[in-house]
Design an enzyme around this catalytic site. Structure first.
Site, PDB file in Angstrom:
ATOM      1  NE  ARG A  68      72.410  97.588  49.051  1.00  0.00           N
ATOM      2  CZ  ARG A  68      72.342  96.260  48.932  1.00  0.00           C
ATOM      3  NH1 ARG A  68      72.686  95.496  49.960  1.00  0.00           N
ATOM      4  NH2 ARG A  68      71.944  95.716  47.816  1.00  0.00           N
ATOM      5  CG  HIS A  72      67.548  98.471  49.446  1.00  0.00           C
ATOM      6  ND1 HIS A  72      67.827  97.191  49.020  1.00  0.00           N
ATOM      7  CD2 HIS A  72      68.405  99.275  48.774  1.00  0.00           C
ATOM      8  CE1 HIS A  72      68.819  97.229  48.124  1.00  0.00           C
ATOM      9  NE2 HIS A  72      69.192  98.482  47.976  1.00  0.00           N
ATOM     10  CG  ASN A 100      65.805  94.051  49.852  1.00  0.00           C
ATOM     11  OD1 ASN A 100      66.581  94.922  49.457  1.00  0.00           O
ATOM     12  ND2 ASN A 100      64.503  94.270  49.991  1.00  0.00           N
ATOM     13  CG  HIS A 199      77.628 102.438  45.781  1.00  0.00           C
ATOM     14  ND1 HIS A 199      77.263 101.919  44.567  1.00  0.00           N
ATOM     15  CD2 HIS A 199      76.614 102.107  46.633  1.00  0.00           C
ATOM     16  CE1 HIS A 199      76.087 101.314  44.665  1.00  0.00           C
ATOM     17  NE2 HIS A 199      75.657 101.421  45.909  1.00  0.00           N
TER      18      HIS A 199
HETATM   19  C1  HEM Z   1      72.053 103.818  41.669  1.00  0.00           C
HETATM   20  C2  HEM Z   1      71.581 102.605  41.823  1.00  0.00           C
HETATM   21  C3  HEM Z   1      72.159 101.629  42.816  1.00  0.00           C
HETATM   22  C4  HEM Z   1      72.459 100.339  42.560  1.00  0.00           C
HETATM   23  C5  HEM Z   1      72.272  99.594  41.249  1.00  0.00           C
HETATM   24  C6  HEM Z   1      73.001  99.786  43.774  1.00  0.00           C
HETATM   25  C7  HEM Z   1      73.426  98.483  43.929  1.00  0.00           C
HETATM   26  C8  HEM Z   1      74.140  98.011  45.001  1.00  0.00           C
HETATM   27  C9  HEM Z   1      74.701  96.699  45.085  1.00  0.00           C
HETATM   28  C10 HEM Z   1      74.576  95.605  44.039  1.00  0.00           C
HETATM   29  C11 HEM Z   1      75.367  96.618  46.259  1.00  0.00           C
HETATM   30  C12 HEM Z   1      76.139  95.408  46.790  1.00  0.00           C
HETATM   31  C13 HEM Z   1      75.165  94.440  47.452  1.00  0.00           C
HETATM   32  C14 HEM Z   1      75.768  93.094  47.732  1.00  0.00           C
HETATM   33  O1  HEM Z   1      76.707  92.704  47.036  1.00  0.00           O
HETATM   34  O2  HEM Z   1      75.290  92.420  48.660  1.00  0.00           O
HETATM   35  C15 HEM Z   1      75.210  97.884  46.924  1.00  0.00           C
HETATM   36  C16 HEM Z   1      75.747  98.198  48.140  1.00  0.00           C
HETATM   37  C17 HEM Z   1      75.524  99.385  48.789  1.00  0.00           C
HETATM   38  N1  HEM Z   1      74.666 100.393  48.384  1.00  0.00           N
HETATM   39 FE1  HEM Z   1      73.889 100.586  46.534  1.00  0.00          FE
HETATM   40  N2  HEM Z   1      73.024 100.754  44.728  1.00  0.00           N
HETATM   41  C18 HEM Z   1      72.501 101.892  44.190  1.00  0.00           C
HETATM   42  C19 HEM Z   1      72.276 103.086  44.857  1.00  0.00           C
HETATM   43  C20 HEM Z   1      72.488 103.260  46.195  1.00  0.00           C
HETATM   44  C21 HEM Z   1      71.986 104.361  46.965  1.00  0.00           C
HETATM   45  C22 HEM Z   1      71.067 105.448  46.432  1.00  0.00           C
HETATM   46  C23 HEM Z   1      72.440 104.192  48.246  1.00  0.00           C
HETATM   47  C24 HEM Z   1      72.184 105.024  49.463  1.00  0.00           C
HETATM   48  C25 HEM Z   1      71.891 106.285  49.465  1.00  0.00           C
HETATM   49  C26 HEM Z   1      73.248 102.996  48.243  1.00  0.00           C
HETATM   50  C27 HEM Z   1      73.948 102.529  49.320  1.00  0.00           C
HETATM   51  C28 HEM Z   1      74.706 101.379  49.310  1.00  0.00           C
HETATM   52  C29 HEM Z   1      75.646 101.030  50.353  1.00  0.00           C
HETATM   53  C30 HEM Z   1      76.039 101.920  51.511  1.00  0.00           C
HETATM   54  C31 HEM Z   1      76.150  99.760  50.038  1.00  0.00           C
HETATM   55  C32 HEM Z   1      77.119  98.908  50.863  1.00  0.00           C
HETATM   56  C33 HEM Z   1      76.286  98.114  51.862  1.00  0.00           C
HETATM   57  C34 HEM Z   1      77.063  97.215  52.800  1.00  0.00           C
HETATM   58  O3  HEM Z   1      78.294  97.181  52.789  1.00  0.00           O
HETATM   59  O4  HEM Z   1      76.382  96.521  53.582  1.00  0.00           O
HETATM   60  N3  HEM Z   1      73.227 102.446  47.002  1.00  0.00           N
HETATM   61  N4  HEM Z   1      74.443  98.714  46.144  1.00  0.00           N
END
Ligand code: HEM
Ligand SMILES: *[C@@H]1O[C@H](CO)[C@@H](O)[C@H](O)[C@H]1NC(C)=O
Ligand SMILES: *[C@@H]1O[C@H](CO)[C@@H](O)[C@H](O)[C@H]1NC(C)=O
Length: 325
Positions: A68, A72, A100, A199
């Site tokens: 992530r 970002h 972030n 995800h």
């Molecule tokens: C399509 C649009 C996307 C949205 C709206 C989105 C949104 C989010 C949100 C809201 C979270 C949870 C954050 C939290 O609660 O603190 C999250 C977690 C995550 N996102 Fe996305 N995301 C998107 C695309 C992506 C992409 C493109 C990637 C990587 C290629 C990605 C990788 C991740 C990962 C791996 C997590 C878990 C992080 C952790 O456990 O620390 N996301 N994302």
């Protein structure tokens, strides 16, 4: 009207064009290359891998956090490690931007990998490349695909909290908004769906999925919603975590897409990928064919890693990732 040109005029024109090409900053735009550090720091990649392996074996979720972090970074002024810069009088850190703050993790893992690499080749390997390699290694460590990473990115001397707030997608975005958001970065709808497959690992906080699980809508599995409500009440408990993939939150696989078909996507931005719109067919394909997902994810990560890198003489190699030298 005649197209015949006096030969000395056309000679002058060609000479002028060549001269302009020579003068221009990008005679042939510097490209990223997988062999970039082969002569200047041949052990860089193995040092980074060891650092990332240590961090992920300490906490498996870190793999998700590192993937992530690279995402970002790349969506905000390109893959230039701008996300790693701390606040100073002249820098408004992206770390405090809404998507972030209190959410992005893993900064200390990148700092540690950087200091390992600085020990063997001081001032050579950029923080932006370390972010990219860390994401690749993290994927491979939790069962995801690996890929050849192109290298040679340099680090920014600036950051932009406002661009972080405007460019990063929102967890309540519609499919149309998500598609256009990724298109702004040169990524198509198929790339967007493949990348959302990240995800399949990691966790999200209650405030990001509260609306979806309490909405009583028809786009969510009732049993799934009621399970999630137990640890995410209508108000409070904002930072309680739930897995983005309820089946295998610590393994990189295609269960994320299978969940969407069962209306068990956690975020609204997850479920919109399979809710009667143009990306349904892609979700179906990835849910049935894990190897297509794996190879598309790898290709899309390479493409994302190519967003507006600083190369050649642009940018710097930071000594410490959190500050400009
Ligand atoms: C399509 C649009 C996307 C949205 C709206 C989105 C949104 C989010 C949100 C809201 C979270 C949870 C954050 C939290 O609660 O603190 C999250 C977690 C995550 N996102 Fe996305 N995301 C998107 C695309 C992506 C992409 C493109 C990637 C990587 C290629 C990605 C990788 C991740 C990962 C791996 C997590 C878990 C992080 C952790 O456990 O620390 N996301 N994302
Ligand atoms: C970031 O989060 C912290 C703790 O959750 C909070 O105190 C701070 O005000 C937030 N910063 C911004 C800029 O929103
Ligand atoms: C959903 O249904 C529950 C129980 O029937 C109710 O308490 C709640 O207010 C409803 N939520 C919305 C957003 O309509």
């Amino acid at each position: 009207m005649s197209f015949r040109v006096n030969s000395s005029n056309s000679f002058a024109a060609i000479a002028a064009i060549l001269f302009l090409l020579l003068l221009s900053n990008k005679p042939c735009e510097a490209q990223l290359s997988s062999t970039f550090y082969d002569s200047t720091c041949p052990n860089a990649l193995s040092r980074i891998r060891i650092s990332i392996r240590t961090a992920v074996s300490r906490e498996r979720r870190m793999a998700a956090s590192l993937i992530r972090l690279h995402f970002h970074d790349c969506f905000v002024q390109g893959c230039d490690a701008s996300i790693l810069l701390d606040d100073t009088p002249s820098i408004t850190s992206e770390k405090n931007a809404r998507p972030n703050n209190g959410s992005v993790r893993g900064y200390e893992v990148i700092d540690a990998a950087k200091s390992e690499v600085e020990k063997i080749c001081p001032g050579v390997v950029s923080c932006a490349d370390i972010l990219a390699v860390a994401a690749r290694d993290a994927s491979a460590l939790v069962g995801g695909p690996s890929w050849t990473m192109k290298l040679g990115r340099r680090d920014s001397t600036t950051a932009s909290r406002s661009l972080a707030e405007s460019n990063l997608p929102g967890f309540r975005d519609s499919l149309e908004i998500l598609i256009s958001n990724f298109a702004n970065q040169g990524l198509n709808a198929r790339d967007m769906v493949a990348l959302s497959g990240a995800h399949t690992i990691g966790q999200a906080q209650c405030f990001t999925f509260r609306n979806r699980i309490h909405s009583n809508g028809t786009d969510i599995d009732a049993g799934f919603a009621s399970t999630r409500r137990r640890r995410c009440p209508p108000s409070g408990q904002n930072s309680n975590l739930a897995p983005l993939d309820l089946v295998t939150p610590n393994s990189f696989d295609n269960n994320y897409f299978k969940n969407l078909i069962q209306k068990k996507g956690l975020l609204e931005s997850d479920q919109v990928l399979f809710s009667g719109g143009s990306t349904d067919t892609i979700v179906l394909e990835y849910s049935r064919n894990p190897s297509t997902f794996a190879s598309d994810f790898a290709a899309a990560m390479v493409k994302m890693g190519d967003i507006q890198p600083l190369t050649g003489q642009d940018g710097v190699i930071r000594k410490i990732c959190s500050s400009v030298n």
